[in-house]
Design a protein around this motif. Structure first.
Motif, short mmCIF file in Angstrom:
data_model
loop_
_atom_site.label_atom_id
_atom_site.label_comp_id
_atom_site.label_asym_id
_atom_site.label_seq_id
_atom_site.Cartn_x
_atom_site.Cartn_y
_atom_site.Cartn_z
N ARG A 71 0.85 -1.20 0.00
CA ARG A 71 0.00 0.00 0.00
C ARG A 71 0.88 1.25 0.00
O ARG A 71 1.38 1.67 -1.04
CB ARG A 71 -0.94 -0.02 1.22
CG ARG A 71 -1.89 -1.19 1.24
CD ARG A 71 -2.97 -1.08 0.18
NE ARG A 71 -3.81 -2.28 0.12
CZ ARG A 71 -4.90 -2.38 -0.64
NH1 ARG A 71 -5.28 -1.35 -1.38
NH2 ARG A 71 -5.60 -3.50 -0.66
N GLU A 72 1.09 1.82 1.16
CA GLU A 72 1.81 3.10 1.22
C GLU A 72 3.26 2.99 0.74
O GLU A 72 3.69 3.82 -0.07
CB GLU A 72 1.75 3.67 2.64
CG GLU A 72 2.22 5.11 2.71
CD GLU A 72 1.95 5.73 4.06
OE1 GLU A 72 2.14 6.96 4.19
OE2 GLU A 72 1.58 5.00 5.00
N GLU A 75 3.28 2.70 -3.03
CA GLU A 75 2.85 3.93 -3.69
C GLU A 75 3.91 5.02 -3.56
O GLU A 75 4.08 5.84 -4.47
CB GLU A 75 1.51 4.38 -3.10
CG GLU A 75 0.38 3.42 -3.46
CD GLU A 75 -0.94 3.77 -2.81
OE1 GLU A 75 -0.99 4.80 -2.08
OE2 GLU A 75 -1.92 3.02 -3.00
N ARG A 76 4.65 5.05 -2.45
CA ARG A 76 5.76 6.00 -2.33
C ARG A 76 6.83 5.71 -3.39
O ARG A 76 7.35 6.64 -4.04
CB ARG A 76 6.39 5.91 -0.94
CG ARG A 76 5.59 6.51 0.19
CD ARG A 76 6.28 6.18 1.50
NE ARG A 76 5.56 6.62 2.66
CZ ARG A 76 5.75 6.13 3.88
NH1 ARG A 76 6.64 5.16 4.08
NH2 ARG A 76 5.06 6.59 4.91
N THR A 101 -1.81 5.17 -8.78
CA THR A 101 -2.98 4.40 -8.34
C THR A 101 -3.17 3.16 -9.19
O THR A 101 -3.34 2.03 -8.66
CB THR A 101 -4.24 5.27 -8.40
OG1 THR A 101 -4.09 6.38 -7.51
CG2 THR A 101 -5.47 4.46 -8.02
N PRO A 152 9.74 7.09 4.71
CA PRO A 152 9.02 8.26 4.19
C PRO A 152 9.97 9.22 3.47
O PRO A 152 11.17 9.25 3.75
CB PRO A 152 8.43 8.91 5.45
CG PRO A 152 8.37 7.80 6.45
CD PRO A 152 9.55 6.92 6.16
#
Length: 260
Positions: A71-72, A75-76, A101, A152
């Motif tokens: 997921r995150e 997508e990063r 997406t 991040p």
């Protein structure tokens, strides 16, 4: 992971998308959305978005190993790649979000067409498939390359994560093929040649029985000719061209009087 090296070395073939009525020769580079780059600048861009490591992670479906990584973190990583102008062109923020997406959905679909995970293609374990510096495989992350997107982004680097010290072979001259694959190919080539020789010997024996002395004399001549050709093939490493039955019969017709 391999494509990253090809892109750094050669760039891409730019094909502008023209609207009706637009003429390419009348437009500026900015209007054509052309992004100029060099091998050196592409190497820096590939390192910034961790293109090679991302390819290895996709190949092995590393985003499935821990809950939520598809997921995150995925997508990063996709955002970093899609935001690299020299790689995909100048995209607007909404365009980047759209591609991220849908590409993430494609990954999560687990379609075998993707060629990831159990559907990945086998690769060599030497040659250009490992890093020159430390011999680590390029086709998997290993212990020294963290999963792209897991950390991040750095505020100073926009959508890109903090710089990672990881090996790559950008801007270096690589072998065109794996040494082990070359040896295997050579063995297969020799085996094929031996099989063709056996078939040819059988056919020559049949000609000798059928046409007597003329066939026997021609058989000796043909074997000397084949042996000489093989030495030439091995010396210059050319591909061996196996004889076929029609060629042998045609040559025999020239060396013997079949009417008698």
């Amino acid at each position: 992971w391999r494509w990253a090296e090809w892109w750094v070395e050669g760039g891409d073939n730019w094909e502008p998308l023209l609207e009706p009525g637009q003429r390419e020769e009348d437009m500026t580079e900015e209007e054509l959305r052309i992004v100029r780059s060099t091998p050196s600048s592409r190497a820096e861009d590939a390192r910034r978005c961790r293109l090679s490591a991302f390819g290895a992670a996709l190949r092995n479906r590393d985003y499935d190993r821990e809950e939520g990584d598809d997921r995150e973190p995925l997508e990063r990583a996709l955002t970093a790649v899609i935001s690299t102008r020299s790689l995909v062109g100048p995209l607007r923020k909404k365009e980047v979000e759209f591609f991220v997406t849908w590409l993430a959905l494609a990954y999560r679909s687990r379609s075998p067409v993707l060629g990831f995970g159990e559907d990945r293609a086998p690769v060599a374990r030497d040659g250009f498939c490992v890093h020159r510096g430390d011999g680590s495989p390029k086709y998997e992350l290993g212990p020294n390359r963290p999963l792209p997107g897991k950390v991040p982004p750095d505020q100073e680097r926009g959508v890109f994560e903090p710089q990672v010290d990881e090996p790559d072979d950008f801007l270096t001259s690589l072998e065109s093929a794996s040494p082990s694959r070359k040896k295997k190919k050579k063995r297969m080539k020799k085996r094929k040649r031996d099989e063709d020789d056996s078939e040819e010997d059988l056919l020559l024996d049949q000609l000798e029985v059928e046409y007597g002395r003329e066939g026997s004399d021609w058989k000796s001549k043909k074997k000397r000719k084949t042996k000489k050709k093989r030495r030439t093939d091995e010396d210059d490493d050319n591909d061996y061209v196996p004889p076929n039955q029609s060629d042998v019969v045609e040559d025999a017709a020239e060396g013997a009087d079949f009417e008698k």
